[in-house]
Enzyme design. Structure first.
Site, PDB file in Angstrom:
ATOM      1  CB  SER A 191      -6.983  10.140   0.265  1.00 33.34           C
ATOM      2  OG  SER A 191      -5.966   8.950   1.304  1.00 33.34           O
ATOM      3  CE  LYS A 192      -8.709   6.715  -6.663  1.00 32.17           C
ATOM      4  NZ  LYS A 192      -9.259   7.288  -8.025  1.00 32.17           N
ATOM      5  NE  ARG A 193      -2.487  11.521  -1.070  1.00 32.23           N
ATOM      6  CZ  ARG A 193      -3.716  11.672  -1.573  1.00 32.23           C
ATOM      7  NH1 ARG A 193      -3.548  12.374  -2.820  1.00 32.23           N
ATOM      8  NH2 ARG A 193      -4.412  12.894  -0.949  1.00 32.23           N
ATOM      9  CG  ASP A 194      -6.430   7.451   3.936  1.00 34.29           C
ATOM     10  OD1 ASP A 194      -4.617   7.928   4.411  1.00 34.29           O
ATOM     11  OD2 ASP A 194      -7.162   8.883   3.902  1.00 34.29           O
ATOM     12  N   PRO A 224      -7.716   3.492  -9.549  1.00 33.25           N
ATOM     13  CG  PRO A 224      -6.585   2.974  -7.451  1.00 33.25           C
ATOM     14  CD  PRO A 224      -6.521   3.287  -8.744  1.00 33.25           C
TER      15      PRO A 224
END
Length: 508
Positions: free
Chosen positions: A265-268, A17
């Site tokens: 980040s995307k992981r957040d 995404p």
């Protein structure tokens, strides 16, 4: 820039995404191009087939469209430099790789991944980090270290190889950055990056330089994470003889976590309690769903306004900008070098401001999907009254329903804690007596009800809270909602009395 026609590109990779940092990069490119009457290009950089994620390209395109960012040239629209998908341009890159090989700026490398990993582990044990560079290349399996007959035999025999750039020793590479000024890097700190992979596709480094040249890109505006790659890109322009027409670079600052401790980040996503993607994303492998700003109830114009401020300072106190305002006022000179902390509460504030700018009709349209979901179809007049009364409470689109559902649906249950706190032995009699007075009202509205409440409490000695708090519980099932007079004025006399009667029966 002078008389040169400005051409910029946003070049995402479909490996998942699109992070809001990517949306901001697209936005800054868009504003820069539009202000200067330039051209905005969308190019899909999908040469990393190992990380390719099905559906990611469609997600990127749809998310940018939702944000209101349109492109002059793209895979969908086409254009004079098509194709705009790098996987469809592989034959174009082969000629440029060959030129680098012929000119001595690149070489073939036959080292297997297993052999390189083993080498990394061995030197790491000695406290050293392995780098494929000027110091190590002569001891490895490549066309610089092997006899010509041997490496040519390897190629003829179909042995897998990659092509690496040959970084010169001890040279100063200068990157002129429109945001950061002059960045100088010595080539001794650079490694011989892979330019062409064994699968027949180029890496990002080669493909983006070649495509930027062929597509006549004048300005490369991208995230700070690409700054370490910029010296290599400058060298490739030099190797190809394109130094005089090389685009100008601008590396945007990072978007930081709310506490400022590292890149957002995307992981957040979701872990920190707010989205980091423009629209909802469902991972095709795990099936996990990640929230998006659209589905969380943000308006696209608010998201654009939020992102505009994450790195750019207008130099004034103005906070709310239309897209046209941003186009007029944006400049790279006012983009800072340092990272900007993402403030989720400020993001909601921005959205609230844009919600309040909407007309009652526009807000009614935003509320309609929730009404349909609950099988409710009020008149436009009734809907307008509710929206007009409750709009100030809406920070996100779902708030329109969450703060007003009781106008459309009678409560089916009642908050027990509130009941235990406010209900007294005399309460039922008090409410019954009040209802008898309401029934006598010929003209029922918030003004006449207010007068009646004043007279009733004065004549009976009942305190205001002893009447109003139970009434609210009966009308909405809890202690939430607007003022009782406002609530009653919208509900009307018949519904007002019906809810009180139903509530009294339920609470018995």
């Amino acid at each position: 820039m002078k008389s040169q026609h400005v051409r910029v590109r946003f070049a995402p990779s479909p490996t998942g995404p699109l992070h809001i940092g990517g949306v901001r990069t697209a936005l800054y490119n868009y504003l820069f191009a539009k202000k200067l009457g330039g051209t905005m290009i969308l190019r899909i950089e999908d040469t990393d087939q190992n990380r390719f994620v099905p559906g990611a390209e469609e997600y990127i395109v749809n998310s940018l469209a939702w944000c209101g960012l349109d492109f002059d040239e793209s895979p969908e629209k086409g254009g004079p430099h098509a194709p705009y998908r790098q996987s469809e341009r592989s034959e174009i890159y082969r000629g440029y790789v060959q030129k680098l090989l012929d000119d001595g700026h690149a070489y073939y490398a036959f080292d297997t991944e297993a052999a390189l990993n083993d080498l990394r582990d061995r030197v790491k044990a000695g406290g050293v980090t392995f780098q494929y560079d000027q110091q190590t290349r002569k001891s490895l399996q490549n066309s610089l270290a092997l006899p010509e007959t041997e490496w040519k035999k390897n190629i003829a025999g179909g042995m897998a190889y990659v092509v690496r750039v040959k970084i010169p020793e001890n040279e100063q590479v200068v990157v002129h950055d429109l945001i950061r000024g002059e960045v100088v890097v010595n080539t001794s700190n650079l490694d011989d990056k892979v330019l062409f992979k064994s699968d027949g596709l180029p890496t990002y480094h080669l493909a983006n330089v070649v495509d930027d040249y062929l597509m006549q890109i004048t300005h490369v505006i991208r995230g700070e994470e690409w700054l370490p790659s910029a010296p290599l890109h400058v060298m490739l322009y030099r190797f190809f003889g394109w130094e005089d027409i090389m685009p100008q670079f601008a590396h945007l600052p990072l978007i930081l976590k709310p506490d400022g401790n590292g890149k957002l980040s995307k992981r957040d996503g979701d872990r920190l309690g707010f989205p980091v993607f423009p629209t909802e994303w469902k991972d095709p492998k795990s099936g996990e769903i990640y929230s998006g700003y659209r589905e969380s109830g943000y308006l696209p114009e608010a998201v654009i306004n939020i992102l505009a401020h994450l790195g750019w300072n207008p130099g004034t106190e103005q906070e709310l900008f239309t897209m046209d305002d941003l186009i007029q006022q944006f400049s790279l000179e006012r983009v800072g070098k340092h990272g900007s902390k993402f403030d989720p509460e400020k993001a909601k504030w921005f959205n609230h401001q844009y919600m309040q700018k909407k007309s009652e009709g526009e807000l009614s349209l935003l509320l309609k999907p929730y009404l349909e979901q609950h099988g409710v179809s009020p008149s436009a007049e009734y809907l307008g009254k509710v929206v007009g009364l409750m709009r100030e409470r809406a920070f996100l689109v779902p708030d329109l329903w969450n703060s007003s559902w009781f106008f459309f649906v009678r409560p089916e249950k009642y908050d027990l804690q509130v009941y235990q706190k406010i209900w007294q032995p005399s309460t039922t009699g008090c409410i019954t007596g009040f209802v008898q007075e309401v029934e006598k009202l010929q003209d029922f509205n918030k003004e006449t009800l207010h007068t009646l409440v004043q007279e009733f409490t004065s004549n009976t000695g009942v305190k205001m809270g002893q009447l109003m708090n139970p009434l609210r519980l009966l009308l909405v099932g809890s202690n939430q909602g607007p003022g009782i007079m406002d609530l009653a004025g919208v509900l009307g006399k018949e519904e007002f009395l019906k809810r009180i009667s139903t509530g009294l029966d339920s609470l018995k």
